[in-house]
Scaffold this motif. Structure first.
Motif, PDB file in Angstrom:
ATOM      1  N   CYS A  78       0.834  -1.211   0.000  1.00  0.00           N
ATOM      2  CA  CYS A  78       0.000   0.000   0.000  1.00  0.00           C
ATOM      3  C   CYS A  78       0.868   1.261   0.000  1.00  0.00           C
ATOM      4  O   CYS A  78       0.338   2.367   0.106  1.00  0.00           O
ATOM      5  CB  CYS A  78      -0.916   0.010   1.217  1.00  0.00           C
ATOM      6  N   SER A  79       2.178   1.097  -0.089  1.00  0.00           N
ATOM      7  CA  SER A  79       3.072   2.265   0.020  1.00  0.00           C
ATOM      8  C   SER A  79       2.761   3.310  -1.036  1.00  0.00           C
ATOM      9  O   SER A  79       2.548   4.484  -0.716  1.00  0.00           O
ATOM     10  CB  SER A  79       4.534   1.826  -0.122  1.00  0.00           C
ATOM     11  N   LYS A  80       2.726   2.884  -2.291  1.00  0.00           N
ATOM     12  CA  LYS A  80       2.568   3.855  -3.371  1.00  0.00           C
ATOM     13  C   LYS A  80       1.094   4.067  -3.699  1.00  0.00           C
ATOM     14  O   LYS A  80       0.652   5.193  -3.908  1.00  0.00           O
ATOM     15  CB  LYS A  80       3.304   3.369  -4.628  1.00  0.00           C
ATOM     16  N   THR A  81       0.327   2.980  -3.752  1.00  0.00           N
ATOM     17  CA  THR A  81      -1.077   3.075  -4.165  1.00  0.00           C
ATOM     18  C   THR A  81      -1.904   3.928  -3.199  1.00  0.00           C
ATOM     19  O   THR A  81      -2.862   4.585  -3.591  1.00  0.00           O
ATOM     20  CB  THR A  81      -1.662   1.646  -4.278  1.00  0.00           C
ATOM     21  N   PHE A  82      -1.523   3.912  -1.919  1.00  0.00           N
ATOM     22  CA  PHE A  82      -2.242   4.713  -0.921  1.00  0.00           C
ATOM     23  C   PHE A  82      -1.367   5.824  -0.326  1.00  0.00           C
ATOM     24  O   PHE A  82      -1.784   6.491   0.614  1.00  0.00           O
ATOM     25  CB  PHE A  82      -2.774   3.815   0.214  1.00  0.00           C
ATOM     26  N   GLY A  83      -0.156   5.975  -0.835  1.00  0.00           N
ATOM     27  CA  GLY A  83       0.759   6.999  -0.294  1.00  0.00           C
ATOM     28  C   GLY A  83       1.112   6.761   1.164  1.00  0.00           C
ATOM     29  O   GLY A  83       1.389   7.694   1.913  1.00  0.00           O
ATOM     30  N   LEU A  84       1.131   5.495   1.594  1.00  0.00           N
ATOM     31  CA  LEU A  84       1.310   5.176   3.026  1.00  0.00           C
ATOM     32  C   LEU A  84       2.728   4.691   3.360  1.00  0.00           C
ATOM     33  O   LEU A  84       2.907   3.998   4.371  1.00  0.00           O
ATOM     34  CB  LEU A  84       0.295   4.095   3.436  1.00  0.00           C
ATOM     35  N   TYR A  85       3.668   5.074   2.546  1.00  0.00           N
ATOM     36  CA  TYR A  85       5.049   4.574   2.624  1.00  0.00           C
ATOM     37  C   TYR A  85       5.509   4.226   4.044  1.00  0.00           C
ATOM     38  O   TYR A  85       5.814   3.087   4.351  1.00  0.00           O
ATOM     39  CB  TYR A  85       6.011   5.616   2.053  1.00  0.00           C
ATOM     40  N   ARG A  86       5.580   5.231   4.908  1.00  0.00           N
ATOM     41  CA  ARG A  86       6.216   5.014   6.223  1.00  0.00           C
ATOM     42  C   ARG A  86       5.312   4.254   7.202  1.00  0.00           C
ATOM     43  O   ARG A  86       5.764   3.838   8.260  1.00  0.00           O
ATOM     44  CB  ARG A  86       6.646   6.334   6.843  1.00  0.00           C
ATOM     45  N   GLU A  87       4.059   4.077   6.853  1.00  0.00           N
ATOM     46  CA  GLU A  87       3.175   3.299   7.731  1.00  0.00           C
ATOM     47  C   GLU A  87       3.421   1.802   7.604  1.00  0.00           C
ATOM     48  O   GLU A  87       2.971   1.019   8.424  1.00  0.00           O
ATOM     49  CB  GLU A  87       1.701   3.609   7.457  1.00  0.00           C
ATOM     50  N   ARG A  88       4.141   1.395   6.568  1.00  0.00           N
ATOM     51  CA  ARG A  88       4.523  -0.001   6.336  1.00  0.00           C
ATOM     52  C   ARG A  88       3.306  -0.921   6.358  1.00  0.00           C
ATOM     53  O   ARG A  88       3.094  -1.672   7.318  1.00  0.00           O
ATOM     54  CB  ARG A  88       5.586  -0.478   7.354  1.00  0.00           C
ATOM     55  N   VAL A  89       2.537  -0.831   5.305  1.00  0.00           N
ATOM     56  CA  VAL A  89       1.374  -1.711   5.220  1.00  0.00           C
ATOM     57  C   VAL A  89       1.309  -2.379   3.845  1.00  0.00           C
ATOM     58  O   VAL A  89       1.469  -1.740   2.808  1.00  0.00           O
ATOM     59  CB  VAL A  89       0.053  -0.986   5.594  1.00  0.00           C
ATOM     60  N   GLY A  90       1.118  -3.678   3.912  1.00  0.00           N
ATOM     61  CA  GLY A  90       0.993  -4.495   2.713  1.00  0.00           C
ATOM     62  C   GLY A  90       0.275  -5.772   3.094  1.00  0.00           C
ATOM     63  O   GLY A  90      -0.309  -5.869   4.184  1.00  0.00           O
ATOM     64  N   ALA A  91       0.305  -6.753   2.205  1.00  0.00           N
ATOM     65  CA  ALA A  91      -0.391  -8.009   2.494  1.00  0.00           C
ATOM     66  C   ALA A  91       0.215  -9.157   1.707  1.00  0.00           C
ATOM     67  O   ALA A  91       0.704  -8.969   0.593  1.00  0.00           O
ATOM     68  CB  ALA A  91      -1.876  -7.874   2.146  1.00  0.00           C
ATOM     69  N   VAL A  92       0.176 -10.333   2.312  1.00  0.00           N
ATOM     70  CA  VAL A  92       0.515 -11.577   1.613  1.00  0.00           C
ATOM     71  C   VAL A  92      -0.804 -12.210   1.203  1.00  0.00           C
ATOM     72  O   VAL A  92      -1.708 -12.352   2.032  1.00  0.00           O
ATOM     73  CB  VAL A  92       1.176 -12.606   2.556  1.00  0.00           C
ATOM     74  N   MET A  93      -0.897 -12.595  -0.053  1.00  0.00           N
ATOM     75  CA  MET A  93      -2.103 -13.282  -0.503  1.00  0.00           C
ATOM     76  C   MET A  93      -1.661 -14.622  -1.094  1.00  0.00           C
ATOM     77  O   MET A  93      -0.758 -14.655  -1.926  1.00  0.00           O
ATOM     78  CB  MET A  93      -2.784 -12.412  -1.563  1.00  0.00           C
ATOM     79  N   CYS A  94      -2.288 -15.692  -0.639  1.00  0.00           N
ATOM     80  CA  CYS A  94      -2.008 -17.016  -1.212  1.00  0.00           C
ATOM     81  C   CYS A  94      -3.252 -17.521  -1.911  1.00  0.00           C
ATOM     82  O   CYS A  94      -4.319 -17.590  -1.296  1.00  0.00           O
ATOM     83  CB  CYS A  94      -1.651 -18.029  -0.118  1.00  0.00           C
ATOM     84  N   VAL A  95      -3.092 -17.858  -3.177  1.00  0.00           N
ATOM     85  CA  VAL A  95      -4.178 -18.515  -3.897  1.00  0.00           C
ATOM     86  C   VAL A  95      -3.757 -19.979  -3.979  1.00  0.00           C
ATOM     87  O   VAL A  95      -2.717 -20.307  -4.558  1.00  0.00           O
ATOM     88  CB  VAL A  95      -4.346 -17.899  -5.305  1.00  0.00           C
ATOM     89  N   ALA A  96      -4.553 -20.847  -3.351  1.00  0.00           N
ATOM     90  CA  ALA A  96      -4.175 -22.257  -3.259  1.00  0.00           C
ATOM     91  C   ALA A  96      -5.103 -23.108  -4.112  1.00  0.00           C
ATOM     92  O   ALA A  96      -6.094 -22.609  -4.670  1.00  0.00           O
ATOM     93  CB  ALA A  96      -4.226 -22.710  -1.802  1.00  0.00           C
ATOM     94  N   GLU A  97      -4.786 -24.384  -4.201  1.00  0.00           N
ATOM     95  CA  GLU A  97      -5.546 -25.276  -5.086  1.00  0.00           C
ATOM     96  C   GLU A  97      -7.002 -25.431  -4.623  1.00  0.00           C
ATOM     97  O   GLU A  97      -7.913 -25.552  -5.426  1.00  0.00           O
ATOM     98  CB  GLU A  97      -4.854 -26.629  -5.120  1.00  0.00           C
ATOM     99  N   ASN A  98      -7.201 -25.425  -3.307  1.00  0.00           N
ATOM    100  CA  ASN A  98      -8.571 -25.526  -2.780  1.00  0.00           C
ATOM    101  C   ASN A  98      -8.617 -24.830  -1.415  1.00  0.00           C
ATOM    102  O   ASN A  98      -7.576 -24.386  -0.901  1.00  0.00           O
ATOM    103  CB  ASN A  98      -9.000 -26.994  -2.663  1.00  0.00           C
TER     104      ASN A  98
END
Ligand code: LMR
Length: 398
Positions: free
Chosen positions: A244-264
């Motif tokens: 979310c650093s660039k898309t929300f301008g939140l650089y120093r807030e350090r926010v992002g996400a791990v997304m796993c798309v699994a088989e089921n």
């Protein structure tokens, strides 16, 4: 114990900012680390972020921990932003998402998850790739190898060679891809290339690991995620690092996400259990503020619309800067050598200059690019374009 350690050099990209700050010249221009700047030269707090913060602060009643996976409405929003609201993988319940400490924290957690799975191959990264990809992967104990991606002197994507190299990878190989706004080159696969990538990866049973850090800053929120969405439709497993650093301008807030798309759904739930355990032994609990801001924006239609508008304006501005810089370079050099800057997307382009030219830009013209001649186009306020073009022309002529 500490006496046994040997010093390591500072991070080469972050050192550019330090060098810039130490330069007393009034003409200095910082085109190093990737942050967006507006026409006044500042990296603004987006209007919707400011408004969301005000709403949140007035009602916040506790600083008790958020849960282990982080802010759940935030995670649900990030899934929809990355995949689109009606993606089949979401309908099938095979997607799980954990809030992370920035996009880099997401990369690290995915790297640890890959290692935990018993993976022994090398993770394939594009040549070139973001300067921190290999350190993050190797820091988590993974080996890396590179696939051809970009012809630096010619300023163009090597789609055919990339596809050929990936076709020769062993089944199960993890391949790191940039979802859009490739860092450092600004050259993205065309929609047709993504279709071919999906076909090769499905046929060879490769595992895509997609880094999506600039969604909305290239061609638009949906267009920038189209490649990822296709992979998630066609392949049983996709690992994703979101920022979310660039898309929300939140650089120093350090926010992002791990997304796993699994088989089921069951495999997805198992992945989530491991991600939570990895987060717990890394930093225990996620920070609240940045993710809470994004969740607030997501839940308020007026803020959501305003955020999208400001993101659209940022993207248009960067594309305008690309056009002006390419035009100024065309006039300076009387050639189309740097025309690729106008055609590329996102914050960066690579000038393809040798090390001594990068040093001359810095020492003689006070223009700071990354050491590999990557230019943060989004760091230009606009006023310096003529001077920057003159300097680039001067160092590239000799
Ligand atoms: C960049 O590439 O400049 C950004 O992603 C910031 C960073 O941490 O390197």
């Amino acid at each position: 114990m500490l006496q046994t350690l040997k010093p390591v050099p500072p991070d080469a990209l972050l050192a550019v900012t330090e060098a810039f700050r130490a330069d007393p010249s009034r003409d200095r221009v910082d085109l190093g680390v990737g942050v967006y700047r507006d026409a006044t030269g500042i990296t603004p707090v987006p209007r919707a972020v400011r408004a969301a913060e005000q709403k949140m602060l007035s009602r916040q009643a506790t600083k008790a921990y958020v849960g282990q996976g982080g802010n759940r409405p935030f995670a649900a929003f990030m899934e929809k932003l990355a995949l689109g609201a009606n993606h089949p993988a979401l309908r099938d319940g095979r997607v799980v998402t954990l809030q992370s400490v920035g996009g880099t924290g997401a990369l690290r957690l995915v790297a640890e998850l890959i290692r935990l799975s018993g993976y022994t191959g090398a993770v394939q990264v594009s040549n070139p790739t973001w300067a921190n990809h290999v350190p993050v992967l190797q820091g988590a104990g993974l080996a890396t190898a590179a696939y051809p991606y970009y012809d630096i002197p010619a300023g163009r994507l090597l789609a055919g060679r990339m596809l050929e190299a990936l076709s020769a990878c062993e089944p199960g190989t993890v391949v790191l891809l940039h979802g859009s706004c490739h860092n450092p080159t600004g050259a993205d696969p065309e929609p047709g290339h993504w279709a071919e990538l999906a076909e090769v990866m499905a046929r060879r049973q490769l595992v895509p690991f997609v880094d999506l850090a600039y969604q909305g800053l290239g061609r638009g929120l949906d267009a920038d995620a189209a490649g990822l969405r296709l992979l998630c439709e066609r392949l049983p497993e996709v690992l994703v690092a979101l920022s979310c650093s660039k898309t929300f301008g939140l650089y120093r807030e350090r926010v992002g996400a791990v997304m796993c798309v699994a088989e089921n759904a069951a495999a997805a739930a198992t992945s989530m259990s491991h991600l939570q355990a990895l987060a717990r032994r890394n930093y225990s609990m996620p920070p609240d503020h940045g993710a809470a801001i994004v969740a607030e924006i997501a839940s308020d239609p007026a803020l959501h619309a305003d955020w999208q508008q400001e993101l659209d304006d940022m993207r248009d501005r960067v594309n305008g800067l690309r056009k002006s810089l390419a035009g100024a370079l065309r006039s300076e050099l009387d050639s189309g050598r740097f025309d690729f800057i106008e055609q590329q997307a996102g914050m960066f382009s690579m000038l393809g200059l040798p090390k001594d030219a990068v040093e001359r830009l810095r020492n003689e013209h006070h223009i700071y690019t990354a050491p590999d001649s990557r230019l943060n186009v989004a760091g230009l306020s606009g006023k310096e374009i003529a001077a920057v073009a003159r300097a680039i022309a001067a160092v590239s002529r000799t």
